[in-house]
Design a protein around this motif. Sequence first.
Motif, PDB file in Angstrom:
ATOM      1  N   GLY A 116     156.183 100.847  78.361  1.00  0.00           N
ATOM      2  CA  GLY A 116     157.056 101.053  79.138  1.00  0.00           C
ATOM      3  C   GLY A 116     158.187 101.938  79.011  1.00  0.00           C
ATOM      4  O   GLY A 116     158.752 102.675  79.801  1.00  0.00           O
ATOM      5  N   HIS A 117     158.803 101.922  77.665  1.00  0.00           N
ATOM      6  CA  HIS A 117     159.824 102.977  77.310  1.00  0.00           C
ATOM      7  C   HIS A 117     159.484 104.297  77.724  1.00  0.00           C
ATOM      8  O   HIS A 117     160.576 105.152  78.093  1.00  0.00           O
ATOM      9  N   ASP A 118     158.279 104.716  77.347  1.00  0.00           N
ATOM     10  CA  ASP A 118     157.777 106.065  77.643  1.00  0.00           C
ATOM     11  C   ASP A 118     158.157 106.385  79.267  1.00  0.00           C
ATOM     12  O   ASP A 118     158.434 107.439  79.464  1.00  0.00           O
ATOM     13  N   ALA A 119     157.851 105.346  80.119  1.00  0.00           N
ATOM     14  CA  ALA A 119     157.756 105.626  81.451  1.00  0.00           C
ATOM     15  C   ALA A 119     159.208 105.873  81.929  1.00  0.00           C
ATOM     16  O   ALA A 119     159.369 106.565  82.882  1.00  0.00           O
ATOM     17  N   VAL A 120     159.921 104.964  81.483  1.00  0.00           N
ATOM     18  CA  VAL A 120     161.529 105.186  81.776  1.00  0.00           C
ATOM     19  C   VAL A 120     162.051 106.416  81.432  1.00  0.00           C
ATOM     20  O   VAL A 120     162.968 106.852  82.195  1.00  0.00           O
ATOM     21  N   ARG A 217     155.726 114.407  91.387  1.00  0.00           N
ATOM     22  CA  ARG A 217     156.273 113.731  90.003  1.00  0.00           C
ATOM     23  C   ARG A 217     156.280 112.224  90.046  1.00  0.00           C
ATOM     24  O   ARG A 217     156.818 111.667  90.773  1.00  0.00           O
ATOM     25  N   PHE A 218     155.691 111.602  89.306  1.00  0.00           N
ATOM     26  CA  PHE A 218     155.518 110.194  89.339  1.00  0.00           C
ATOM     27  C   PHE A 218     155.481 109.628  87.790  1.00  0.00           C
ATOM     28  O   PHE A 218     155.106 110.113  87.025  1.00  0.00           O
ATOM     29  N   CYS A 219     155.920 108.214  87.863  1.00  0.00           N
ATOM     30  CA  CYS A 219     155.299 107.370  86.687  1.00  0.00           C
ATOM     31  C   CYS A 219     154.840 105.974  87.220  1.00  0.00           C
ATOM     32  O   CYS A 219     155.345 105.423  88.037  1.00  0.00           O
TER      33      CYS A 219
END
Length: 371
Positions: A116-120, A217-219
Amino acid sequence: MDLMEQILSRENLLAALHKVEANKGAGGIDGVSTRQLRAYIVQHWDKRKPQLLKGTYKPSPVRRVEIPKPDGGIRLLGIPTVMDRLIQQAILQVLTPIFDPTFSPNSYGFRPNRRGHDAVRQAQKYIREGYRYVVDIDLEKFFDRVNHDILMSRVARKVKDKRVLKLIRAYLKAGIMVEGVCVRSEEGTPQGGPLSPLLANILLDDLDKELEKRGLRFCRYADDCNIYVKSRRAGERVKASITKYLEKKLKLKVNEEKSAVDRPWRRKFLGFSFTPQKETKIRIAPKSLKRVKDKIRTLTRATNPAPMESIIEDLNRYLMGWMGYYALVETPSSLKALDKWIRRRIRLVLWTRWKRVRTRYRMLRALFIAK
């Protein structure tokens, strides 16, 4: 070697066994625990393996568990038996190297070497680049609404062994045990089994590819998807078209009440939010802060009869895990304020326990506070 033989190879099954034992967790409807799994395998594997090789194995129904959500409502989990968890884990280990390399780099949930940290951090990067509106898409009861036929058609793009396809569909249709009655599963993939997150990523990979095709652009972290755009107007247009795509193509329902086009600092993503400055910083979302305070209030309630040492130990254990996740936060003022508030809560417990005025005076003198 065919895919089913790879799944049932000794090396793969041993790795799956170690993983299931390490994850522990509650038992399924048969009451067998992970500690009993090895003995259970010795007793039953000679019968189960031929069934799996012939394609006649029938998984047990999952045990329904209701978990309260922090923001209200209930999350429904389906706990498979430990034998089915072992088989699902074995399938997962073979299918992940087949599917994962083709997944979008913007997909972060339940994937090797991603979290999750990578997505944030990626979301923060988009905001700093000027994409200062977010299309926050919330899929309503995603894991309960997955269309089995659509999902299996996606799995069949890369899996040709019909026994494996039949087994995966059998897991989707295994049913749920509710108060002693088995309820059939016509749609959905129960949360709680090792295979469920991969199946969710396989289905939602179509969404990722559609977003990439449009140059957006998305996560995405499992069913939590944020799309970043430069204007509210663009956001409303993207939200309408993506909602149509999800509902028409993938037969998924978008929760209109929880989905929105807004500034990123007014929304939360995986428990985090952002500051509105140009050099956007990661902060803890207000709802996440409220949640941790509610938990700490429970641990430090004034009427808690546990010894003070036990209260402190439980509090430290919870806060260590919490801080491990929220270590990404770049606004220390909120954490300092939380630290002061926690200290006041602990003082409240002590003050309540020193019931009499004389006791309070004596204890404060002992602490070199009173003179």
